[in-house]
Design an enzyme around this catalytic site. Structure first.
Site, mmCIF file in Angstrom:
data_model
loop_
_atom_site.group_PDB
_atom_site.id
_atom_site.type_symbol
_atom_site.label_atom_id
_atom_site.label_comp_id
_atom_site.label_asym_id
_atom_site.label_seq_id
_atom_site.Cartn_x
_atom_site.Cartn_y
_atom_site.Cartn_z
ATOM 1 N N MET A 123 137.448 -17.657 -22.318
ATOM 2 C CA MET A 123 137.465 -16.307 -22.915
ATOM 3 C C MET A 123 138.809 -15.994 -23.563
ATOM 4 S SD MET A 123 135.782 -14.559 -19.511
ATOM 5 C CE MET A 123 137.112 -15.269 -18.527
ATOM 6 N N ASP A 167 122.946 -12.724 -18.669
ATOM 7 C CA ASP A 167 124.022 -12.390 -19.601
ATOM 8 C C ASP A 167 123.776 -12.973 -20.986
ATOM 9 O OD1 ASP A 167 125.378 -11.032 -17.674
ATOM 10 O OD2 ASP A 167 126.869 -12.590 -17.284
ATOM 11 N N LYS A 185 127.339 -8.373 -22.050
ATOM 12 C CA LYS A 185 128.642 -8.983 -21.819
ATOM 13 C C LYS A 185 129.235 -9.661 -23.056
ATOM 14 C CE LYS A 185 129.300 -8.390 -17.258
ATOM 15 N NZ LYS A 185 130.498 -7.838 -16.648
#
Length: 481
Positions: free
Chosen positions: A173, A36, A58
């Site tokens: 996130m 990623d 991602k």
């Protein structure tokens, strides 16, 4: 056909040294690696030369590969008999979707292992001097998603319990929803003055921290232009950043140094730079190839033996051993123009002269294929090996260049100037233009001259080209913006 095994591996956040021993072992034996965006580019150096690399991307709201596609690839590659590594930043079980990927593997009847990593919600704050628990300040900790797959993307959590019952919360996130997170916590009873911190690119040379009371953390993060990837910490321990920060205090923090390599030999510069807080790329990477090396002529008739490269020493001694040639048959005079080669020879009890004087008659040159032009004035030459560029280091270099991480370049010789230009040209980059906002260090006047001839004036020229001088100069030279 026997199915392959799949490893779901956590890389930890940022610093490549944070991967576990088992995680690195699994990565190094993989035939296929899916990785990623949050995996540090330097991890690519651990991947086998003949492995297949699959980038999964991602970015928030912009996935290079959809999760369903990733799971399909894992299944297909394993069914084809390959050993597959799924490498993710942090811990794969902490908002890393390891559960979904494992379910897909179970459904396909495949074997797999989950290899934990250090989760960003704990390691990221630690690199900012923020422990998530503290005997006097915090006795509980929660890891919370900062967004969900709901249509509005808002985190679906029990805000009342989180605000009242948890001392320290780490939001993953959550940059897009930072204002919502602060507002909902305050609405549900959290003191607006509660310390909060947002850590961007934790555990890397890019690390930045925005710190403010909870009611102003969004404003502070916006002022500092903090962006993903970032981890948000809410709780009393966040205030410890000012007192306990340590990474930013290292004298070379913020530097990402590219040491331009001209040989496969390990150097002493990189560990010294890392110990002072810099991140380091040593590239190009090389392997020593002796498959086309011809038998060594007897060194006995020659009056002088000149060894051009450090790797040539091991190849030479192995050749002598294989052919049962006594070391005492070597010429009395052994020379080299490389300090590292001099030291390597001395480690075997062979004491050479350090000189670049022109050869006389009856002289034998020993060195790598790429340096063969140096041998033209010698009576005879023996090409000990050739250097082959390592694919994994090239992949890491490309990723670092694409993301503009490198800000300092160490050029150890005039030969390294040619290699640097060639590497940048290969990536479609104008060397002179790219180097304009980098700190360029030249080892000695000859390297300085070669750089200026190529169109770049170095920022630092070392009169004594050794590690201590380099560290001293970089400490005293501010980073270019």
């Amino acid at each position: 056909m026997t199915s392959g095994n799949v490893f779901l591996i956590g890389a930890g956040p940022g610093d490549p040294g944070l991967i576990t021993v088992k995680g690195r072992e699994c990565l190094e034996k993989a035939d296929v690696v899916l990785y990623d965006r949050l995996v540090h580019p330097l991890f690519l150096q651990y991947v086998r030369e003949d492995a297949e690399y699959i980038y999964c991307g991602k970015l928030p709201e912009r996935h290079h590969l959809r999760q369903e596609t990733i799971q399909q690839i894992l299944v297909e590659k394993a069914l084809a008999g390959f050993t597959v590594a799924r490498l993710k930043g942090g811990d794969p079980g902490m908002f890393g979707r390891a559960g979904e990927e494992a379910e897909a593997l179970v459904k396909a009847g495949l074997t797999y292992e989950m290899v934990p990593g250090i989760t960003a919600g704990m390691a990221g704050p630690m690199y900012a001097g923020i422990p998530v628990t503290h005997r006097d300040l915090s006795g509980s900790f929660a890891a919370v998603t900062g967004h969900t797959k709901a249509e509005d993307g808002q985190p679906g959590v029990d805000w009342k319990s989180l605000a009242a019952g948890i001392d320290t919360a780490a939001f993953y996130m959550g940059m897009k929803n930072l204002g919502t997170i602060a507002r909902r916590l305050i609405e549900n009873g959290k003191d607006p003055a509660t310390p909060a911190a947002v850590i961007e690119w934790a555990a890397t040379s890019r690390q930045r921290v925005a710190e403010a009371p909870l009611e102003r953390i969004q404003e502070k993060a916006e002022q500092q232009q903090i962006k993903n990837p970032a981890i948000t910490i809410v709780g009393e321990t966040a205030a410890l950043h000012r007192k306990l920060k340590w990474l930013e205090k290292k004298p070379l923090f913020g530097r990402f140094v590219w040491i331009v390599k001209t040989s496969a030999a390990a150097g002493s510069i990189a560990p010294a730079l890392r110990s002072l807080g810099a991140e380091v790329l040593e590239a190009p990477g090389y392997t020593v190839d002796t498959r086309e090396t011809k038998p060594l002529v007897s060194p006995h008739p020659f009056h002088r033996l000149h060894v051009a490269a450090e790797e040539s020493v091991d190849v030479l001694l192995n050749e002598l051993k294989q052919n049962r040639i006594d070391l005492r048959t070597l010429p009395d005079r052994i020379t080299t123009a490389s300090l590292r080669t001099l030291w390597k020879l001395e480690s075997y009890g062979l004491f050479a002269e350090y000189t670049d004087e022109s050869p006389g008659p009856d002289s034998l040159w020993i060195g790598p294929e790429h340096a063969g032009s140096e041998a033209e004035l010698f009576s005879q030459k023996w090409v000990s090996h050739r250097l082959i560029h390592k694919k994994n280091t090239a992949k890491a270099t490309a990723a670092l260049l694409d993301n503009d991480w490198i800000n300092t370049v160490v050029v150890p010789s005039s030969q390294a100037v040619h290699i640097l230009w060639k590497e940048l040209d290969r990536h479609g980059i104008s060397p002179v233009q790219w180097l304009t906002n980098k700190t360029v260090t030249a080892h000695g006047p000859e390297t300085d001259k070669a750089l200026q001839t190529a169109g770049t004036v170095p920022d630092i020229t070392l009169s004594s080209p050794d590690t201590e001088s380099l560290l001293h100069e970089l400490r005293n030279h501010s980073l270019q913006q």
